[in-house]
Write a protein that holds these residues in place. Structure first.
Motif, PDB file in Angstrom:
ATOM      1  N   LEU A 169       0.835  -1.195   0.000  1.00  0.00           N
ATOM      2  CA  LEU A 169       0.000   0.000   0.000  1.00  0.00           C
ATOM      3  C   LEU A 169       0.874   1.251   0.000  1.00  0.00           C
ATOM      4  O   LEU A 169       1.914   1.298   0.655  1.00  0.00           O
ATOM      5  N   LYS A 170       0.427   2.249  -0.729  1.00  0.00           N
ATOM      6  CA  LYS A 170       1.146   3.513  -0.727  1.00  0.00           C
ATOM      7  C   LYS A 170       0.967   4.195   0.628  1.00  0.00           C
ATOM      8  O   LYS A 170      -0.118   4.149   1.205  1.00  0.00           O
ATOM      9  N   PRO A 171       2.014   4.824   1.145  1.00  0.00           N
ATOM     10  CA  PRO A 171       1.861   5.523   2.429  1.00  0.00           C
ATOM     11  C   PRO A 171       0.893   6.693   2.303  1.00  0.00           C
ATOM     12  O   PRO A 171       0.863   7.393   1.289  1.00  0.00           O
ATOM     13  N   VAL A 172       0.091   6.871   3.336  1.00  0.00           N
ATOM     14  CA  VAL A 172      -0.833   8.006   3.354  1.00  0.00           C
ATOM     15  C   VAL A 172      -0.022   9.276   3.597  1.00  0.00           C
ATOM     16  O   VAL A 172       0.815   9.316   4.507  1.00  0.00           O
ATOM     17  N   PRO A 173      -0.214  10.310   2.806  1.00  0.00           N
ATOM     18  CA  PRO A 173       0.593  11.531   2.980  1.00  0.00           C
ATOM     19  C   PRO A 173       0.360  12.190   4.332  1.00  0.00           C
ATOM     20  O   PRO A 173      -0.739  12.125   4.893  1.00  0.00           O
ATOM     21  N   ILE A 174       1.402  12.804   4.859  1.00  0.00           N
ATOM     22  CA  ILE A 174       1.319  13.549   6.114  1.00  0.00           C
ATOM     23  C   ILE A 174       1.061  15.012   5.785  1.00  0.00           C
ATOM     24  O   ILE A 174       1.822  15.638   5.044  1.00  0.00           O
ATOM     25  N   VAL A 175      -0.013  15.538   6.314  1.00  0.00           N
ATOM     26  CA  VAL A 175      -0.379  16.935   6.079  1.00  0.00           C
ATOM     27  C   VAL A 175       0.034  17.750   7.303  1.00  0.00           C
ATOM     28  O   VAL A 175      -0.316  17.406   8.434  1.00  0.00           O
ATOM     29  N   GLY A 176       0.766  18.830   7.067  1.00  0.00           N
ATOM     30  CA  GLY A 176       1.190  19.681   8.173  1.00  0.00           C
ATOM     31  C   GLY A 176       2.335  19.081   8.964  1.00  0.00           C
ATOM     32  O   GLY A 176       3.069  18.200   8.497  1.00  0.00           O
ATOM     33  N   THR A 177       2.475  19.523  10.199  1.00  0.00           N
ATOM     34  CA  THR A 177       3.547  19.061  11.077  1.00  0.00           C
ATOM     35  C   THR A 177       3.333  17.600  11.456  1.00  0.00           C
ATOM     36  O   THR A 177       2.220  17.195  11.795  1.00  0.00           O
TER      37      THR A 177
END
Length: 543
Positions: A333-341
Motif C-alpha cells: 500500500l502507498k503511504p498516506v501523505p502527512i499533512v502539516g507538522t
C-alpha cells in the motif's frame, strides 16, 4: 391447464434457487414424500381449501429442503421446530395468491422459515447470541425493537449451536426488559461455525448478520465467506488487527462484486475512536491534521473485570505479531501523505498535563482501524488525512509500575506455547484479577464507564500547511457506559440500524470497511448520542 402452469412456475422458481425440484408438474395427482405429508398435513388441508389440491402440494414442496442435522433448521423460540403446527399457525389461514408464486403473510418471517422466494425473512440475525457478549447484543436488539413503533419493527432472529441456550437468552432478555416473552417475535436458527452448510443457510435468511463469535482469528472467516457467497452483509465487534486487515486483503474485491458490506470493529473496538476522529474533524473550523486520544476507564468500588474471551484474543494476537507484520509488508500500500507538522509519538510512559495522569500506548485495534479509515477517505473521497495516536491513562506512578511489571510478564509468556496455555487457563491469576472466565457482575458493569478524550490540532482556512505550524487546537470527548458489554452492544446495534435505514449514505458498491469508512456520511453519531454514547466538544481555540 391453469393449475399446471402454476406448478411449472413454482418448479422454475425452485430450480432457479438451486433447491430440490418439484415432482412432475404434469402428473394428475401430485404427492409429496411421506414424511413431508405427515409433518405438514394440517397446512396442506388449509391450503387445499383455498387453492386446490395440486397447487397446495406444490406450495408445500417449494419449501426449502431440510439440510443435514443441525444445518439451518427452522425453529421457533417457543420450542416448535419444522412442525406442521408451527407453520400452520402463521401460514395456514393467511395464504395469499400471487402472480408467479405464493406469498405467505409477514408473520411467517417470525417463525424463521426460509420462503421459496428471493425475499429474506429476517432483516438481521445475531450469530453467537448465546455467547457472553452475544447475550448482551441480543438484549440490545430486543430493546431497540421494543422502543420502536409497531409499524417500524424489523423481523429478526438469533443463531447458534444450541436451541435451548438461545431460548434461555431470549427468556433472560424478556425478563430484563419487562416482557412476558420474546418467543413469538424472534426466530431461532440452529447453525455451527464448523458446519459451512449451516452458515450458508443462516446467511440466506438475513439481510445482515451481527457476528459475535470470537476469537475472530479462528472463527471469523467462515462467517465472512458465507455472507459474501450468499449476498448477506455482516457487522462484527472484532478488535484483532490481523483479522481485520486480512479480511480486507482477501475479501474486499469479492464483497464489492456481490454488493455486500463487511464492516468490522463495530463495538467499543473501534467505533468511539474511529468516529471520534471524524467528529473532531467535523467540529474543527479548519483542517484537522493530527489527533491524540486518551482512554480513561472509570470504575466503582468493586473494580474492573473483563470476560476472558477478550483475554484470549489478546494472547493470540500478541503471540502472532509476526503474521501481522508480514501481512502489512506484502500489501504494497502507498503511504498516506502527512499533512502539516508530523505528529510526535510520546514515550512508552508519559504524563498528560491536560488530564493530570500518566499514560501508556493503547495496544488495541484503534490505531489500525483509524489509519485504514483515513486511507479510504483520502483515496476515495479526497479528504485530507489525519494522523492519529492512541493512549490509555493509568493514574499515578504506582499504577505505572504495576502495569510495567504485568506487561513485561505478559509479553514474555505469550512468546511460548506453554506460556500461552498457562495464560489462557488461569486468566484471573495472570491478569491480576482484571480478566475472568465468569466476566463482570451486573454491579461492576453498572458502576463502570469510559471517557475517550481527543486532542486535535490543525490549520485555519487559508493557512499554508507546508510553511506554518498548526494554529488551531480542539478538544472533544466521547463518553459512554461500561465498554465491553454495555457500550459495545449499543454501538453494534446502532451500526446495524444505521446500515438498514441509511443505505443510500453508505459507500457505493460494497466491500470490506471500517466503521468510519462505512458510516462517515450517515447519522450514526446522532443515533449513538441518543443511546448513551455521547460525543461533545470540550474546547476549541486558535493559537
Amino acid at each position: 391447464m391453469i393449475r399446471v402452469a402454476r406448478l411449472m412456475r413454482v418448479a422454475g422458481l425452485r430450480a432457479a434457487m438451486g433447491r430440490r425440484p418439484l415432482l412432475s408438474a404434469t402428473e394428475a395427482d401430485v404427492q409429496p414424500e411421506p414424511d413431508v405429508a405427515a409433518r405438514h398435513r394440517p397446512v396442506a388441508r388449509d391450503a387445499a381449501q383455498q387453492l386446490g389440491r395440486e397447487e397446495a402440494w406444490a406450495w408445500l414442496w417449494a419449501w426449502p429442503a431440510r439440510g443435514p442435522k443441525g444445518a439451518g433448521r427452522c425453529s421457533r423460540a417457543d420450542g416448535g421446530q419444522d412442525s406442521g403446527s408451527c407453520c400452520a399457525r402463521y401460514w395456514g389461514p393467511g395464504l395469499r395468491r400471487r402472480r408467479g408464486g405464493l406469498s405467505p403473510p409477514r408473520a411467517a418471517a417470525r417463525c424463521g422459515l426460509v420462503m421459496a422466494t428471493e425475499q429474506r425473512p429476517f432483516h438481521l440475525v445475531v450469530f453467537g447470541a448465546s455467547g457472553f457478549t452475544g447475550q448482551f447484543v441480543t438484549e440490545e436488539v430486543a430493546r431497540e425493537q421494543i422502543a420502536s413503533e409497531q409499524s417500524s419493527r424489523l423481523p429478526w432472529a438469533v443463531a447458534g449451536r444450541s436451541k435451548e441456550k438461545l431460548q434461555q437468552v431470549l427468556e433472560k432478555a424478556a425478563q430484563k426488559l419487562g416482557r412476558p416473552s420474546l418467543s413469538s417475535e424472534v426466530g431461532v436458527i440452529i447453525c455451527d461455525i464448523s458446519n459451512p452448510a449451516s452458515l450458508d443457510e443462516m446467511a440466506k435468511q438475513a439481510k445482515l448478520v451481527l457476528n459475535c463469535v470470537g476469537p475472530y482469528r479462528f472463527y471469523g472467516e467462515p462467517v465472512v465467506k458465507a455472507c459474501i457467497e450468499n449476498g448477506t452483509s455482516c457487522i462484527d465487534i472484532c478488535g484483532e488487527p490481523q483479522f481485520l486487515e486480512l479480511m480486507h486483503a482477501k475479501y474486499h474485491e469479492k464483497a464489492a462484486e456481490k454488493g455486500v458490506y463487511i464492516i468490522g470493529s463495530s463495538g467499543f473496538d473501534s467505533i468511539p475512536a474511529d468516529l471520534g476522529v471524524l467528529y473532531t474533524r467535523n467540529q474543527m473550523n479548519g483542517t484537522l491534521t493530527a489527533v491524540e486520544s486518551f482512554l480513561t476507564i472509570n470504575t466503582g468500588p468493586e473494580g474492573l473485570c473483563i470476560h476472558d474471551g477478550t483475554w484470549k484474543s489478546a494472547i493470540y494476537g500478541f503471540g502472532d505479531k509476526g503474521s501481522l507484520r508480514k501481512l502489512r509488508s506484502v500489501s504494497c500500500l502507498k503511504p498516506v501523505p502527512i499533512v502539516g507538522t508530523k505528529l510526535k509519538r510520546r514515550w512508552p510512559v508519559s504524563y498528560c498535563r491536560e488530564l493530570n495522569s500518566y499514560s501508556i500506548p493503547f495496544l488495541g485495534s484503534d490505531i489500525s482501524v483509524v489509519k485504514r479509515t483515513q486511507r479510504y477517505l483520502h483515496e476515495n473521497l479526497e479528504d485530507s488525512p489525519v494522523q492519529y495516536a492512541a493512549y490509555v491513562t493509568v493514574g499515578g506512578i504506582t499504577s505505572v509500575i504495576k502495569l510495567m511489571f504485568a506487561g513485561l510478564f505478559f509479553l514474555f509468556f505469550v512468546k511460548f506455547s506453554i506460556g500461552r496455555q498457562l495464560l489462557i487457563k488461569f486468566p484471573w491469576l495472570f491478569s491480576f484479577g482484571y480478566f475472568s472466565k465468569q466476566g463482570p457482575t451486573q454491579k461492576q458493569m453498572d458502576e463502570t464507564s469510559f471517557t475517550m478524550t481527543f486532542f486535535g490540532q490543525g490549520y485555519s482556512h487559508g493557512t499554508c500547511v507546508e510553511k506554518n505550524k498548526p494554529n488551531i487546537r480542539i478538544c472533544t470527548q466521547v463518553k459512554g457506559p461500561e465498554a465491553g458489554y454495555v457500550a459495545t452492544p449499543i454501538a453494534m446495534v446502532q451500526a446495524a440500524m444505521t446500515f438498514l435505514s441509511d443505505a443510500s449514505d453508505l459507500p457505493k458498491g460494497g466491500g470490506v470497511f471500517t466503521p468510519g469508512a462505512a458510516f462517515s456520511r450517515t447519522k450514526l453519531i446522532d443515533r449513538l448520542n441518543k443511546h448513551g454514547i455521547e460525543f461533545s466538544v470540550i474546547s476549541s481555540s486558535e493559537v
